[in-house]
Write a protein that holds these residues in place. Sequence first.
Motif, PDB file in Angstrom:
ATOM      1  N   SER A  47       0.828  -1.215   0.000  1.00 33.35           N
ATOM      2  CA  SER A  47       0.000   0.000   0.000  1.00 33.35           C
ATOM      3  C   SER A  47       0.856   1.255   0.000  1.00 33.35           C
ATOM      4  CB  SER A  47      -0.932   0.010   1.218  1.00 33.35           C
ATOM      5  OG  SER A  47      -1.871  -1.042   1.160  1.00 33.35           O
ATOM      6  N   LEU A  48       2.053   1.156   0.599  1.00 30.35           N
ATOM      7  CA  LEU A  48       2.970   2.299   0.681  1.00 30.35           C
ATOM      8  C   LEU A  48       3.988   2.316  -0.457  1.00 30.35           C
ATOM      9  CD1 LEU A  48       3.642   2.196   4.521  1.00 30.35           C
ATOM     10  CD2 LEU A  48       2.216   3.848   3.298  1.00 30.35           C
ATOM     11  N   HIS A  49       3.882   1.331  -1.371  1.00 30.30           N
ATOM     12  CA  HIS A  49       4.820   1.229  -2.501  1.00 30.30           C
ATOM     13  C   HIS A  49       6.260   1.088  -2.005  1.00 30.30           C
ATOM     14  CE1 HIS A  49       1.465   2.242  -5.098  1.00 30.30           C
ATOM     15  NE2 HIS A  49       1.229   3.291  -4.339  1.00 30.30           N
ATOM     16  N   LEU A  50       6.407   0.294  -0.946  1.00 33.00           N
ATOM     17  CA  LEU A  50       7.721   0.014  -0.388  1.00 33.00           C
ATOM     18  C   LEU A  50       8.121  -1.417  -0.722  1.00 33.00           C
ATOM     19  CD1 LEU A  50       7.300   1.634   3.142  1.00 33.00           C
ATOM     20  CD2 LEU A  50       8.672   2.517   1.240  1.00 33.00           C
ATOM     21  N   PRO A  51       9.422  -1.741  -0.706  1.00 34.88           N
ATOM     22  CA  PRO A  51       9.853  -3.131  -0.938  1.00 34.88           C
ATOM     23  C   PRO A  51       9.191  -4.054   0.073  1.00 34.88           C
ATOM     24  CG  PRO A  51      11.731  -1.641  -0.974  1.00 34.88           C
ATOM     25  CD  PRO A  51      10.562  -0.831  -0.498  1.00 34.88           C
ATOM     26  N   ILE A  52       8.715  -5.199  -0.403  1.00 35.99           N
ATOM     27  CA  ILE A  52       7.902  -6.059   0.456  1.00 35.99           C
ATOM     28  C   ILE A  52       8.716  -7.114   1.194  1.00 35.99           C
ATOM     29  CG2 ILE A  52       5.864  -5.741  -0.984  1.00 35.99           C
ATOM     30  CD1 ILE A  52       6.411  -8.587  -2.095  1.00 35.99           C
ATOM     31  N   ASP A  53      10.030  -7.144   1.009  1.00 33.48           N
ATOM     32  CA  ASP A  53      10.821  -8.229   1.585  1.00 33.48           C
ATOM     33  C   ASP A  53      11.168  -8.030   3.051  1.00 33.48           C
ATOM     34  OD1 ASP A  53      12.379  -6.090   0.856  1.00 33.48           O
ATOM     35  OD2 ASP A  53      14.141  -7.294   0.373  1.00 33.48           O
ATOM     36  N   ASP A  54      11.096  -6.801   3.577  1.00 35.58           N
ATOM     37  CA  ASP A  54      11.500  -6.563   4.964  1.00 35.58           C
ATOM     38  C   ASP A  54      10.808  -5.305   5.486  1.00 35.58           C
ATOM     39  OD1 ASP A  54      12.697  -6.436   7.423  1.00 35.58           O
ATOM     40  OD2 ASP A  54      14.736  -6.128   6.684  1.00 35.58           O
ATOM     41  N   ILE A  55       9.984  -5.459   6.513  1.00 35.75           N
ATOM     42  CA  ILE A  55       9.269  -4.306   7.071  1.00 35.75           C
ATOM     43  C   ILE A  55      10.103  -3.562   8.104  1.00 35.75           C
ATOM     44  CG2 ILE A  55       8.143  -5.537   8.987  1.00 35.75           C
ATOM     45  CD1 ILE A  55       5.590  -3.903   8.308  1.00 35.75           C
ATOM     46  N   ASN A  56      11.138  -4.203   8.633  1.00 33.50           N
ATOM     47  CA  ASN A  56      11.867  -3.640   9.768  1.00 33.50           C
ATOM     48  C   ASN A  56      12.427  -2.237   9.545  1.00 33.50           C
ATOM     49  OD1 ASN A  56      11.837  -5.786  11.931  1.00 33.50           O
ATOM     50  ND2 ASN A  56      12.568  -6.977  10.193  1.00 33.50           N
ATOM     51  N   PRO A  57      12.991  -1.918   8.366  1.00 34.11           N
ATOM     52  CA  PRO A  57      13.517  -0.556   8.195  1.00 34.11           C
ATOM     53  C   PRO A  57      12.451   0.533   8.272  1.00 34.11           C
ATOM     54  CG  PRO A  57      14.405  -2.035   6.518  1.00 34.11           C
ATOM     55  CD  PRO A  57      13.281  -2.756   7.195  1.00 34.11           C
ATOM     56  N   TRP A  58      11.192   0.148   8.128  1.00 33.64           N
ATOM     57  CA  TRP A  58      10.122   1.140   8.035  1.00 33.64           C
ATOM     58  C   TRP A  58       9.232   1.205   9.269  1.00 33.64           C
ATOM     59  CZ3 TRP A  58      11.701   3.346   3.763  1.00 33.64           C
ATOM     60  CH2 TRP A  58      12.292   2.556   2.776  1.00 33.64           C
ATOM     61  N   LEU A  59       9.473   0.357  10.265  1.00 31.05           N
ATOM     62  CA  LEU A  59       8.547   0.235  11.382  1.00 31.05           C
ATOM     63  C   LEU A  59       8.271   1.557  12.095  1.00 31.05           C
ATOM     64  CD1 LEU A  59       9.586  -3.178  12.962  1.00 31.05           C
ATOM     65  CD2 LEU A  59       7.400  -2.616  11.873  1.00 31.05           C
ATOM     66  N   ASP A  60       9.280   2.393  12.235  1.00 28.21           N
ATOM     67  CA  ASP A  60       9.093   3.642  12.985  1.00 28.21           C
ATOM     68  C   ASP A  60       8.861   4.849  12.083  1.00 28.21           C
ATOM     69  OD1 ASP A  60       9.358   2.461  15.545  1.00 28.21           O
ATOM     70  OD2 ASP A  60      11.515   2.303  15.205  1.00 28.21           O
ATOM     71  N   ALA A  61       8.656   4.578  10.793  1.00 30.30           N
ATOM     72  CA  ALA A  61       8.356   5.674   9.871  1.00 30.30           C
ATOM     73  C   ALA A  61       6.955   6.215  10.139  1.00 30.30           C
ATOM     74  CB  ALA A  61       8.472   5.196   8.426  1.00 30.30           C
ATOM     75  N   ARG A  62       6.839   7.547  10.260  1.00 28.56           N
ATOM     76  CA  ARG A  62       5.535   8.193  10.434  1.00 28.56           C
ATOM     77  C   ARG A  62       4.896   8.398   9.059  1.00 28.56           C
ATOM     78  NH1 ARG A  62       4.740  10.962  15.422  1.00 28.56           N
ATOM     79  NH2 ARG A  62       3.509  12.550  14.340  1.00 28.56           N
ATOM     80  N   LEU A  63       3.612   8.169   9.014  1.00 32.13           N
ATOM     81  CA  LEU A  63       2.908   8.206   7.737  1.00 32.13           C
ATOM     82  C   LEU A  63       2.019   9.437   7.644  1.00 32.13           C
ATOM     83  CD1 LEU A  63       1.843   4.456   7.499  1.00 32.13           C
ATOM     84  CD2 LEU A  63       3.978   5.524   6.772  1.00 32.13           C
ATOM     85  N   THR A  64       1.700   9.781   6.412  1.00 32.45           N
ATOM     86  CA  THR A  64       0.776  10.892   6.194  1.00 32.45           C
ATOM     87  C   THR A  64      -0.646  10.458   6.547  1.00 32.45           C
ATOM     88  OG1 THR A  64       0.253  10.316   3.902  1.00 32.45           O
ATOM     89  CG2 THR A  64       2.235  11.659   4.277  1.00 32.45           C
ATOM     90  N   ARG A  65      -1.514  11.432   6.723  1.00 36.24           N
ATOM     91  CA  ARG A  65      -2.919  11.139   7.015  1.00 36.24           C
ATOM     92  C   ARG A  65      -3.533  10.267   5.920  1.00 36.24           C
ATOM     93  NH1 ARG A  65      -6.034  14.512  10.244  1.00 36.24           N
ATOM     94  NH2 ARG A  65      -7.647  14.593   8.640  1.00 36.24           N
ATOM     95  N   ALA A  66      -3.235  10.603   4.662  1.00 39.69           N
ATOM     96  CA  ALA A  66      -3.811   9.846   3.549  1.00 39.69           C
ATOM     97  C   ALA A  66      -3.308   8.407   3.557  1.00 39.69           C
ATOM     98  CB  ALA A  66      -3.481  10.525   2.226  1.00 39.69           C
ATOM     99  N   GLU A  67      -2.030   8.203   3.838  1.00 40.98           N
ATOM    100  CA  GLU A  67      -1.476   6.851   3.881  1.00 40.98           C
ATOM    101  C   GLU A  67      -2.117   6.040   4.996  1.00 40.98           C
ATOM    102  OE1 GLU A  67       3.083   7.594   2.200  1.00 40.98           O
ATOM    103  OE2 GLU A  67       2.621   7.920   4.327  1.00 40.98           O
ATOM    104  N   ARG A  68      -2.253   6.631   6.160  1.00 41.61           N
ATOM    105  CA  ARG A  68      -2.855   5.922   7.286  1.00 41.61           C
ATOM    106  C   ARG A  68      -4.302   5.552   7.007  1.00 41.61           C
ATOM    107  NH1 ARG A  68      -0.964  10.696  10.393  1.00 41.61           N
ATOM    108  NH2 ARG A  68      -2.879  10.513  11.630  1.00 41.61           N
ATOM    109  N   GLN A  69      -5.028   6.489   6.431  1.00 43.80           N
ATOM    110  CA  GLN A  69      -6.433   6.218   6.126  1.00 43.80           C
ATOM    111  C   GLN A  69      -6.560   5.084   5.113  1.00 43.80           C
ATOM    112  OE1 GLN A  69      -8.623   9.565   4.625  1.00 43.80           O
ATOM    113  NE2 GLN A  69     -10.584   8.489   4.675  1.00 43.80           N
ATOM    114  N   LEU A  70      -5.734   5.102   4.061  1.00 45.52           N
ATOM    115  CA  LEU A  70      -5.784   4.055   3.038  1.00 45.52           C
ATOM    116  C   LEU A  70      -5.537   2.688   3.657  1.00 45.52           C
ATOM    117  CD1 LEU A  70      -5.836   3.061   0.082  1.00 45.52           C
ATOM    118  CD2 LEU A  70      -3.369   3.541  -0.003  1.00 45.52           C
ATOM    119  N   ILE A  71      -4.509   2.580   4.489  1.00 41.14           N
ATOM    120  CA  ILE A  71      -4.164   1.281   5.062  1.00 41.14           C
ATOM    121  C   ILE A  71      -5.235   0.797   6.021  1.00 41.14           C
ATOM    122  CG2 ILE A  71      -2.496   0.081   6.530  1.00 41.14           C
ATOM    123  CD1 ILE A  71      -0.330   1.880   5.248  1.00 41.14           C
TER     124      ILE A  71
END
Length: 306
Positions: A47-71
């Motif tokens: 949904s975030l158009h990020l690489p799907i092989d590893d979520i760990n680098p992104w765990l603490d990334a803050r998302l925009t309102r639109a991204e959060r709502q979509l997910i």
Amino acid sequence: MTDIAEDLLTVRDLLRYAMSRYGAAEIGIGHGTSEAIDDAVFLILESLHLPIDDINPWLDARLTRAERQLIVERIDRRIDERVPTPYLVGKAYIQGVPFVVDPRVIVPRSFIGELLFSEAFSGEGEESLIRDPDDVLSVADICTGSGCLAILAAMVFPNAAVDAVDLSEDALDVAAINIDRLGDGRVGLHHGDLFAPLEDRRYDLIITNPPYVDDEAMAELPDEYRHEPEMALAGGLDGLDIVRRIIEAAPDHLNPGGGLLCEVGSDREILEMTYPDLPFVWLDTAESEGEVFWLSAEDLGVTDDA
């Protein structure tokens, strides 16, 4: 904006929310993942158009309102409507290759994808079923669905022309999208029932992941599978109606030295009882055992005089 999304600021927050909802709802898993957490990770990262092989680098990334709502909306649909995640994000992967999917076509998940890239088709070693991938000049993919196996076959066999067949015009429309995105002009689409549109053509390799769910299992399918086209799943009383037709027709469409690679799910015992004289070779993958068979052209009675 969905109220809950206001409180979920990071990827970690959304993953925790997804797992809580997944656990409470006891969702069905099996459309490209075997664990609920993998399904949730795929939903979030894709949904975030990020690489799907590893979520760990992104765990603490803050998302925009639109991204959060979509997910959050997609997590809610995954739970409330039991929509398979690949339909929600519009994509499925086999061997790391992304394929466009939507409810017009079954979600790609065939074990044949892994097998095509295995030693069985490398041309190396005594276990290889072919002598050289470069020598495979023609492939037929029967019941092609999204076109994923046809496209992967074209990648594995660089000199092969690939004919991909499906009875569903909707499925072929999706396959055409994937071929336009990923193909190199060697995959052709054909509309019709199994081998009928191929007439008298013969091939070095036939691959097929046909419908093979039996009537009893169809009646008990989890809700997630009911979003998929029924004709892509239902295989008749014992699940093997179409598999039998393929086995019986394959000799008329194989070149000497070729073979048939077919996925049949858990019906190995029935198939071996039906064809006691055929020397099925059962090929295992990381996630399957005895669900895909190989029959050489010679095993099927094809000779140089055919």
